[in-house]
Design a protein around this motif. Structure first.
Motif, PDB file in Angstrom:
ATOM      1  N   LEU A   1      14.770 -15.077  -1.484  1.00 42.88           N
ATOM      2  CA  LEU A   1      14.565 -14.252  -0.293  1.00 42.88           C
ATOM      3  C   LEU A   1      14.787 -12.781  -0.654  1.00 42.88           C
ATOM      4  O   LEU A   1      15.743 -12.445  -1.350  1.00 42.88           O
ATOM      5  CB  LEU A   1      15.536 -14.649   0.824  1.00 42.88           C
ATOM      6  CG  LEU A   1      15.310 -16.025   1.457  1.00 42.88           C
ATOM      7  CD1 LEU A   1      16.374 -16.309   2.507  1.00 42.88           C
ATOM      8  CD2 LEU A   1      13.922 -16.122   2.084  1.00 42.88           C
ATOM      9  N   TYR A   2      13.900 -11.941  -0.166  1.00 41.86           N
ATOM     10  CA  TYR A   2      14.006 -10.508  -0.439  1.00 41.86           C
ATOM     11  C   TYR A   2      13.740  -9.745   0.846  1.00 41.86           C
ATOM     12  O   TYR A   2      12.811 -10.057   1.594  1.00 41.86           O
ATOM     13  CB  TYR A   2      13.001 -10.077  -1.510  1.00 41.86           C
ATOM     14  CG  TYR A   2      12.908  -8.576  -1.681  1.00 41.86           C
ATOM     15  CD1 TYR A   2      13.778  -7.900  -2.532  1.00 41.86           C
ATOM     16  CD2 TYR A   2      11.963  -7.831  -0.977  1.00 41.86           C
ATOM     17  CE1 TYR A   2      13.708  -6.522  -2.675  1.00 41.86           C
ATOM     18  CE2 TYR A   2      11.877  -6.450  -1.116  1.00 41.86           C
ATOM     19  CZ  TYR A   2      12.751  -5.799  -1.965  1.00 41.86           C
ATOM     20  OH  TYR A   2      12.688  -4.436  -2.101  1.00 41.86           O
ATOM     21  N   TRP A   3      14.578  -8.741   1.102  1.00 42.73           N
ATOM     22  CA  TRP A   3      14.333  -7.811   2.196  1.00 42.73           C
ATOM     23  C   TRP A   3      14.327  -6.404   1.623  1.00 42.73           C
ATOM     24  O   TRP A   3      15.152  -6.074   0.756  1.00 42.73           O
ATOM     25  CB  TRP A   3      15.418  -7.910   3.272  1.00 42.73           C
ATOM     26  CG  TRP A   3      15.366  -9.145   4.097  1.00 42.73           C
ATOM     27  CD1 TRP A   3      14.625  -9.367   5.216  1.00 42.73           C
ATOM     28  CD2 TRP A   3      16.092 -10.370   3.869  1.00 42.73           C
ATOM     29  NE1 TRP A   3      14.835 -10.641   5.696  1.00 42.73           N
ATOM     30  CE2 TRP A   3      15.744 -11.277   4.895  1.00 42.73           C
ATOM     31  CE3 TRP A   3      17.009 -10.790   2.909  1.00 42.73           C
ATOM     32  CZ2 TRP A   3      16.264 -12.555   4.982  1.00 42.73           C
ATOM     33  CZ3 TRP A   3      17.536 -12.062   2.978  1.00 42.73           C
ATOM     34  CH2 TRP A   3      17.162 -12.933   4.001  1.00 42.73           C
ATOM     35  N   ASN A   4      13.416  -5.590   2.102  1.00 40.29           N
ATOM     36  CA  ASN A   4      13.372  -4.198   1.666  1.00 40.29           C
ATOM     37  C   ASN A   4      14.649  -3.498   2.141  1.00 40.29           C
ATOM     38  O   ASN A   4      14.919  -3.436   3.343  1.00 40.29           O
ATOM     39  CB  ASN A   4      12.140  -3.506   2.267  1.00 40.29           C
ATOM     40  CG  ASN A   4      11.937  -2.121   1.690  1.00 40.29           C
ATOM     41  OD1 ASN A   4      12.876  -1.465   1.257  1.00 40.29           O
ATOM     42  ND2 ASN A   4      10.696  -1.673   1.695  1.00 40.29           N
ATOM     43  N   PRO A   5      15.448  -2.968   1.213  1.00 42.21           N
ATOM     44  CA  PRO A   5      16.723  -2.346   1.616  1.00 42.21           C
ATOM     45  C   PRO A   5      16.545  -1.189   2.590  1.00 42.21           C
ATOM     46  O   PRO A   5      17.436  -0.898   3.378  1.00 42.21           O
ATOM     47  CB  PRO A   5      17.337  -1.882   0.287  1.00 42.21           C
ATOM     48  CG  PRO A   5      16.236  -1.902  -0.710  1.00 42.21           C
ATOM     49  CD  PRO A   5      15.269  -2.945  -0.256  1.00 42.21           C
TER      50      PRO A   5
END
Length: 669
Positions: free
Chosen positions: A654-658
């Motif tokens: 899972l990745y979210w744009n910081p």
């Protein structure tokens, strides 16, 4: 996606995704869905690739957001997935590999889309997108069904009801990840969410009856630490003719998707942490912590917290009170073993804190264990390596010790456990030491580290509170532990004198210059004197309650007796100094009578003889030192951002744009 997909960079141009997000409505019965779900690009294995996947998904989502009100394709995709989940258990039992593989891919697509939708729009808008059907522009279903709620309930059922086999491991992880994504709206709000559509779905309606089953499943996933099957070898058995197109695609996707589990690359920070051996256990624990820390609804307490705070041991045959909802039983021995083994991670330490603090059944069980060193040693190692840990992890470890030291039985038993060769303690070779003495050494070291680096008063207070709770039961303190207690007092004494001197000089300087503002030395002095008094109370408590058990502490006191002179007449310490002064005077006199040039052994012998001769009634009694951990008001303001920071740094795949995250400060990778 579909049969032609080969890499993440190709996704925005992929004909199947373009059709899904385009202007044409797709029927739930269209063969297109089988083609869409037969993709085979290698899953991302690093934060860079996850970021690329995110960016590729965003471009598809923009088209879908624009066209979905007319086409209802998001709803159609969801309904196709839901229809497949109803057959999932049977497919697992029949070893229907292709069906499970395609169902996983359907969920993977939904999860990717859902993550971007949640970031880009409100929950109300998201709910509408799941209600749109193939009608005139902007129209939506008039049916009473809520497809978003049905999807969430389906995920809960998938997690709890699907048997864990080699062929279902991957879809189980994906379902848990999808639930984390469902709740990720919190990431995009600066304030803690107290009302949310996703919270309402989970706390009311058809999801509610699954509460205890879901919590139990997630806990057992953590306990069992099931590793993923070997890459690519389990999904489709080799065929004599070399397979066909579907076999080749499935083999490719299996290899790629297992790679992310093997490497565990969810973010750049995760790469530096210990190798992730069980993605299922990791994701399960993160989801459990998210659920437990959801805020209560105005009229409904958090059922997941209720479940976690009330479950019992499988060996406990007593009935559950009717007033306890969502109750269940779990094997405490297995849970204890898993907690002992997994304390290198923040999330396992947070779970241990949650159970010790909120579940009295777990706390009673753990305090009754005869192998507490298996739990305490990993916690001490966290504190010992304070420089390498984040402040929250250190804080949780310290609070766990404080909770444990509230129990007198624990405080007595830790001095009976003898440890040999503590290899991670590098200041001094400890060939043999009690667990209690080691605990004292590590807590004192934490205080000294904090004094020179963070200067966090709250950390000081909790460290000293743990020592104070233990002090009446100090037994056979190791000579090094006794020395470190007095050395800490010496350090505080020097700091006190330094601040006092600075305050005096500052006061003199102010007489000649009234324009310069004075530093607040009075406050600094007050804080240091508060800590010094607590240290004196700890020493006094030990002398009053267990003097005869601690000749090494008396020896250390006598060796550094000059330290205490300045505090004998100090108004803040006069009362507490009486007993310490009496002990120093009594034993100094006996040593004087014994003559000069005494060996260490002879001094200790005189101390042991003197302990018997010292009249106990001459020692003034003080109230027992007892400190109880009390959670701060509105603990969710601390725990919710903390839990989501763990999800951000530790969740697999899972990745979210910081730059999008509002809940806590994030640096861009």
């Amino acid at each position: 996606m579909g049969a032609n997909s080969s890499s993440i960079s190709d996704l925005p141009k992929n004909e199947y995704l373009k059709k899904l997000s385009g202007t044409e409505s797709i029927s739930e019965n269209d063969p297109f869905w089988n083609q869409l779900f037969s993709f085979s690009f290698p899953a991302p294995t690093s934060s860079t690739e996850l970021k690329l996947l995110e960016e590729a998904t965003v471009s598809v989502c923009k088209s879908l957001v624009e066209n979905n009100p007319r086409t209802g394709n998001l709803g159609a995709l969801t309904k196709v997935f839901l229809s497949r989940t109803r057959e999932l258990r049977l497919s697992a039992e029949c070893q229907n590999h292709i069906f499970i593989w395609q169902t996983h891919n359907a969920l993977f697509i939904i999860c990717c889309l859902l993550k971007v939708f949640i970031c880009e729009m409100s929950e109300e808008e998201l709910q509408l997108h799941f209600m749109y059907e193939e009608k005139s522009p902007g129209s939506y279903s008039s049916h009473s069904e809520d497809l978003l709620e049905e999807l969430l309930c389906s995920l809960v059922q998938l997690i709890t009801d699907t048997p864990l086999l080699d062929i279902t491991y991957e879809i189980s992880v994906e379902a848990i990840s999808a639930m984390v994504v469902f709740l990720s709206c919190q990431l995009f709000h600066k304030e803690v969410l107290r009302q949310s559509i996703s919270h309402k779905y989970l706390m009311q309606g058809p999801c509610l009856p699954y509460t205890s089953k879901l919590v139990k499943t997630l806990l057992y996933n953590f306990i069992r630490q099931e590793k993923p099957p070997p890459p690519g070898t389990h999904v489709f058995p080799p065929q004599s003719d070399g397979g066909g197109l579907l076999y080749g695609l499935a083999s490719g996707v299996a290899t790629g998707l297992w790679t992310v589990f093997t490497l565990g690359g969810a973010s750049s920070k995760a790469a530096t942490s210990p190798e992730l051996t069980s993605p299922l256990a990791n994701q399960s624990l993160l989801l459990l912590l998210v659920l437990v820390n959801l805020t209560d609804a105005p009229d409904t307490p958090n059922p997941y917290r209720q479940a976690v705070t009330s479950f019992k041991n499988t060996q406990d045959s007593s009935p559950f009170p009717s007033s306890i909802p969502h109750a269940f039983q779990i094997n405490f021995n297995s849970l204890y073993t898993a907690l002992c083994e997994q304390q290198t991670s923040d999330q396992a330490t947070l779970l241990l804190y949650t159970l010790l603090h909120q579940n009295s059944n777990v706390r009673t069980y753990m305090l009754a264990r005869t192998d507490m060193e298996n739990l305490v040693l990993p916690i001490l190692e966290i504190l010992y390596h304070v420089e390498e840990r984040n402040s929250h992890h250190v804080y949780m470890a310290l609070i766990i010790l404080l909770i444990l030291t509230e129990d007198d039985g624990f405080n007595r038993s830790i001095h009976e456990v003898i440890l040999k060769n503590i290899t991670w303690y590098s200041e001094r070779v400890l060939t043999e030491i009690s667990l209690g003495s080691l605990l004292i050494l590590v807590v004192i070291r934490t205080i000294q580290y904090n004094m020179t680096r963070n200067k966090d008063k709250y950390l000081h207070t909790n460290c000293l509170a743990a020592l104070a709770n233990m002090s009446a039961q100090f037994r056979s303190l190791h000579q090094y532990a006794a020395q470190r207690i007095i050395s800490l007092f010496s350090l505080l004494s020097k700091k006190h004198n330094k601040v006092l001197e600075q305050a005096t000089q500052s006061l003199r300087g102010s007489l000649s210059s009234s324009d310069v503002p004075l530093p607040d030395y009075a406050q600094d002095l007050s804080v240091i004197e508060e800590v010094i008094r607590m240290m004196l109370e700890i020493i006094n408590s030990c002398l009053t309650n267990s003097l005869h058990h601690n000749p090494n502490l008396v020896y250390a006191l006598l060796y550094k007796r000059d330290l205490f002179e300045q505090f004998r007449t100090h108004p803040s310490f006069q009362d507490i100094m009486q007993n310490i002064d009496l002990v120093i005077s009594f034993f100094s006199s006996r040593l004087l009578q014994a003559g000069a040039e005494l060996s260490v052994e002879r001094v200790l012998e005189i101390i042991k003889q003197g302990v018997v001769a010292l009249p106990k009634d001459r020692l003034k009694k003080f109230p027992e030192l007892k400190f109880k951990y009390v959670e701060e008001e509105q603990p969710e303001e601390f725990f919710i951002p903390y839990v989501w920071s763990l999800v951000y740094n530790s969740a697999v795949g899972l990745y979210w744009n910081p730059q999008d995250i509002q809940l806590f400060a994030m640096d861009s990778d």
